[in-house]
Design a protein around this motif. Structure first.
Motif, PDB file in Angstrom:
ATOM      1  N   THR A   2       7.885  -6.973   0.296  1.00  0.00           N
ATOM      2  CA  THR A   2       6.626  -6.241   0.109  1.00  0.00           C
ATOM      3  C   THR A   2       6.544  -5.123   1.140  1.00  0.00           C
ATOM      4  OG1 THR A   2       5.488  -8.215  -0.693  1.00  0.00           O
ATOM      5  CG2 THR A   2       4.116  -6.411   0.110  1.00  0.00           C
ATOM      6  N   GLY A   4       4.255  -2.605   3.098  1.00  0.00           N
ATOM      7  CA  GLY A   4       2.873  -2.344   3.478  1.00  0.00           C
ATOM      8  C   GLY A   4       2.633  -0.853   3.621  1.00  0.00           C
ATOM      9  N   THR A  32       4.140  -3.160  -3.401  1.00  0.00           N
ATOM     10  CA  THR A  32       3.427  -2.648  -2.231  1.00  0.00           C
ATOM     11  C   THR A  32       2.068  -3.309  -2.060  1.00  0.00           C
ATOM     12  OG1 THR A  32       2.276  -0.896  -3.457  1.00  0.00           O
ATOM     13  CG2 THR A  32       4.452  -0.347  -2.586  1.00  0.00           C
ATOM     14  N   SER A  34      -1.536  -1.958   0.010  1.00  0.00           N
ATOM     15  CA  SER A  34      -2.095  -0.809   0.729  1.00  0.00           C
ATOM     16  C   SER A  34      -3.366  -1.203   1.469  1.00  0.00           C
ATOM     17  CB  SER A  34      -2.441   0.316  -0.258  1.00  0.00           C
ATOM     18  OG  SER A  34      -1.303   0.738  -0.962  1.00  0.00           O
ATOM     19  N   ARG A  35      -3.500  -0.711   2.708  1.00  0.00           N
ATOM     20  CA  ARG A  35      -4.756  -0.914   3.439  1.00  0.00           C
ATOM     21  C   ARG A  35      -5.110   0.343   4.232  1.00  0.00           C
ATOM     22  NH1 ARG A  35      -4.182  -6.719   6.346  1.00  0.00           N
ATOM     23  NH2 ARG A  35      -3.130  -7.808   4.630  1.00  0.00           N
ATOM     24  N   LEU A  64      -0.499  -6.214   8.785  1.00  0.00           N
ATOM     25  CA  LEU A  64       0.340  -6.212   7.568  1.00  0.00           C
ATOM     26  C   LEU A  64       1.615  -7.012   7.802  1.00  0.00           C
ATOM     27  CD1 LEU A  64      -0.244  -2.504   6.490  1.00  0.00           C
ATOM     28  CD2 LEU A  64      -0.648  -4.497   5.013  1.00  0.00           C
ATOM     29  N   ALA A  69       4.410  -8.297   5.108  1.00  0.00           N
ATOM     30  CA  ALA A  69       5.114  -7.057   4.755  1.00  0.00           C
ATOM     31  C   ALA A  69       6.440  -7.008   5.505  1.00  0.00           C
ATOM     32  CB  ALA A  69       4.262  -5.838   5.103  1.00  0.00           C
ATOM     33  N   LEU A  72       7.080  -1.189   6.570  1.00  0.00           N
ATOM     34  CA  LEU A  72       5.786  -0.512   6.627  1.00  0.00           C
ATOM     35  C   LEU A  72       5.977   0.989   6.442  1.00  0.00           C
ATOM     36  CD1 LEU A  72       4.199  -2.345   9.709  1.00  0.00           C
ATOM     37  CD2 LEU A  72       3.756  -2.782   7.275  1.00  0.00           C
TER      38      LEU A  72
END
Lengths: 210, 210
Positions: A2, A4, A32, A34-35, A64, A69, A72
């Protein structure tokens, strides 16, 4: 696996927050999450907002990573807090600006940069070194909002055309507003040189087989 | 979308000729067609053989373009004839060495290089510029044959470890014999830094969405 995606603006609109991640899923098949950093609804738009964002980016990266994640992306062509974030986490951290510069160096030797500030992002210019062939801010464009205005695309095309006429054999699109505009294919078609989108370049590096 | 793979050695063993293309199909889903330059069964192994290969690479690139390849990879970390080939065809031409250097610049800031000659490939060093953090030839390794010998993998790991101990935060594997050895994942696992395979890096750039 994943990736991030760190968005360096604050929004509670999931469509906006996930925009880059959705593009990377659609175009590259990346998975993905997302934040956003908190408290910066206008994102990073000057030196003060960039300084204020730095510790928030590092903190979000740590969160993350804790949540699983394995790569990144700091999804901003100015690569805010890239070195500090790399120092703070154990997973690879990719900055959209330097990713685009690195990818462009694999495709050409004289790299022109399009951005929305008067100055080229320092990290991008530093990475390109002697291969840096100049920077243009499209006329009448001072923000991502201007890019989406009726005159935006033509102004970007004109600026890119000037760089190519001056000898650039590849372009870096050093603002993720240009990603939203989706103008890279048109630049490539009309100017005949690779136009490297910063978000897609970061995604490409995240996709690297390991 | 077909990527033409230019092999800079002569072979009539389809398994050998297609080796890099097969890897890029398996790992990245690229559709490839591979061809060899003529008359160089030992490939490029010194300055004379590199000079002799140059016009053959350009000619093969023209033929692959005529036959429909929309991207070309010169699948050798020394990037032989890269500039001449770019000048001769209209499609993007990616050199494995500079592709790996560009990708590494997106992943780290102090880039170490592993190769099988005493000197770093000049195009790779030039691209890395101030981010170049040194080069090592693994002990007892002078050719791709040596890489496959029993002592090969340990020698590569030791050389890479020296570079990381000296401060490298990413590695470029600047010989496609290291691709065949498949040692990048082990280097990443044991040393904790990205180890960029030259063939896969070139494939990644060929995969760039347009």
């Amino acid at each position: 696996m994943t990736t991030g995606i760190i968005r360096v603006l604050t929004s509670d609109d999931p469509g906006q927050v996930d925009g880059h991640g959705r593009l990377l899923a659609e175009r590259l098949g990346l998975r993905t999450v997302s934040r956003c950093i908190p408290g910066q609804p206008r994102g990073i738009h000057d030196d003060a907002s960039e300084r204020s964002a730095g510790p928030k980016i590092v903190e979000l990266a740590r969160a993350l990573e804790r949540d699983g994640a394995d790569t990144l992306i700091i999804s901003c062509a100015a690569d805010p807090a890239l070195a500090a974030t790399r120092a703070a986490v154990a997973v690879p951290v990719i900055g959209a600006g330097t990713a685009a510069a690195g990818v462009a160096l694999g495709l050409g030797t004289r790299i022109g940069v399009i951005g929305i500030r008067d100055e080229v992002p320092p990290a991008v210019a530093a990475l390109l070194g002697p291969h840096y062939a100049g920077h243009r801010r499209p006329e009448g464009v001072h923000s991502t909002v201007d890019l989406a205005a009726p005159h935006g695309p033509a102004a970007v095309l004109a600026a890119a055309g000037e760089l190519v006429a001056a000898g650039a054999d590849a372009l870096v699109l050093a603002c993720t507003g240009l990603t939203t505009l989706g103008i890279a294919p048109r630049l490539e078609r009309e100017l005949g040189v690779p136009a490297v989108d910063a978000v897609l370049a970061a995604g490409l590096l995240a996709l690297r087989p390991r």
